[in-house]
Design a protein around this motif. Sequence first.
Motif, short mmCIF file in Angstrom:
data_model
loop_
_atom_site.label_atom_id
_atom_site.label_comp_id
_atom_site.label_asym_id
_atom_site.label_seq_id
_atom_site.Cartn_x
_atom_site.Cartn_y
_atom_site.Cartn_z
N MET A 53 0.70 -1.01 -0.26
CA MET A 53 -0.35 0.02 -0.64
C MET A 53 0.92 1.18 0.23
O MET A 53 0.84 2.02 -0.70
N GLN B 108 -4.10 -8.55 -6.27
CA GLN B 108 -3.88 -6.94 -5.61
C GLN B 108 -3.99 -6.11 -6.68
O GLN B 108 -3.64 -5.12 -5.87
N ASN C 12 -6.02 -2.61 -5.42
CA ASN C 12 -4.95 -1.97 -4.19
C ASN C 12 -3.68 -0.88 -5.50
O ASN C 12 -3.56 -0.08 -5.23
N TYR D 65 -5.13 1.80 -6.95
CA TYR D 65 -5.87 2.50 -5.52
C TYR D 65 -4.87 3.28 -5.90
O TYR D 65 -4.63 4.93 -5.69
N THR D 66 -3.53 2.95 -5.32
CA THR D 66 -2.77 3.50 -4.39
C THR D 66 -1.72 3.75 -5.74
O THR D 66 -0.60 5.02 -5.22
N TYR E 205 -14.04 -2.01 -3.77
CA TYR E 205 -13.56 -2.63 -2.68
C TYR E 205 -15.13 -2.56 -2.03
O TYR E 205 -16.55 -2.43 -2.40
N GLY F 110 -8.36 -1.60 0.66
CA GLY F 110 -7.87 -2.79 0.70
C GLY F 110 -8.28 -4.19 0.18
O GLY F 110 -7.87 -5.31 0.50
#
Length: 417
Positions: free
Chosen positions: A91, A299, A302, A305-306, A363, A374
């Motif tokens: 993350m 993942q 994520n 998103y990050t 999510y 997450g």
Amino acid sequence: MRNLLLTSVVVAFSLQAHAVKAPYKNNESLNREVISNYSDLALLNYNDSLQGARALKSEIAKFVKLAKKGSKLASKQYDIVKKTWSLEARMPYGQSEIFRFYNGPIDFEPIDDGVTTYLESINFEGVEGLMNAWPLDEIYIDYVKEDSTAGLVNNRNIKLTKDVLVSMNEREGEKNISTGYHAIEFLLWGQDRSIDTAGQRPYTDYVDGGTAKNQDRRREYLSLLIDLLDDHLTTVTNQWQVGEKNYRTEFLKRDSNSVLTDIFTSMISMAGDELKSERIENAFLLEDQEEEHSCFSDQTINDIYTNALGVKNIYFGDYVAHNSSKSINGKGINDLVAFVNPELDQAITKKFDSLFNNINFFYKKSRNGQVQIGSIETPFDRALTTNKVEIQNIIDDLGSIDELLREAASELGLEIE
């Protein structure tokens, strides 16, 4: 009539002179505040990433010890390792990718331009390709369904050391990845052959007498990989430390327009070419889960998103650490844009709101509707066929942010290639 004639003459002269623009509004004091805050943000983000990597290192060490003993507790610890990789380690690092694309410490390469920079003077080597290269060819590292003896793990003629693993990275092919987050990911999850689950590698692959062969080398390989990740992140983090003779010191002394050009280049490159095109659109158009970023662990949402959050962090000058209570809320690029064009700043802000609203679709939500960042509800590989509209919305927003940031750079008098 005279005023009309005079106006016509002025317009004609302006056209002939190619319409020289008025000087750009500039606030050097604000420029310096933004650049200083950017440096603080980089340091906090890399420290956060390093803290996450060291948490992963600790959990891997516990797992390897339990697996070597054949303990039943190894199964539970294996799950803890995978969760730590997904959250504590990945993350913050995903956000730190915003510091790429302008030849800073993370992806530095020497340039023969007659000017010796600090990093060149110490023969510094960028480590991005050793940390986050993808996609990787699984067969280069370990067994696959088609070949149970494949990979470095199963070749006992190769002595496993950190130097050897570094030397093998991208040897004879850019997908021959031997180090970094995704090599660790593959060793933890194994191949992902279903859109319903992530990879299903059993923890017994690491237990002597368990599944697969060469369990001892698999334990050794995993341990070496996390050691290397710690080494490489430390190397980059040190270049952003305060009060040292390092990259940061040189960075803060540079011409502000040059630095701001680098910052805009990284934001535009991440939002457009990297995230929109390479990491989302390629897989989307091909409907190919092998093209997704974290394909073994599922993942990728994520990652999206990050990476997007990294761009937003720099625009607004904010960062909230994942692995500590530290945060930054300082001057960002938005302050510079608002200074020259408040309406454009508002448009960029609205587009960021739209982007994260669209990412949050993937999510899980709590009973009261709060987004659980997450905790992925719909993995990217499944969404490639079931949620095309929602993925396209993200692609469109990133494209708009790319264009708006280019417009903002132009408003500030910066030239972006």
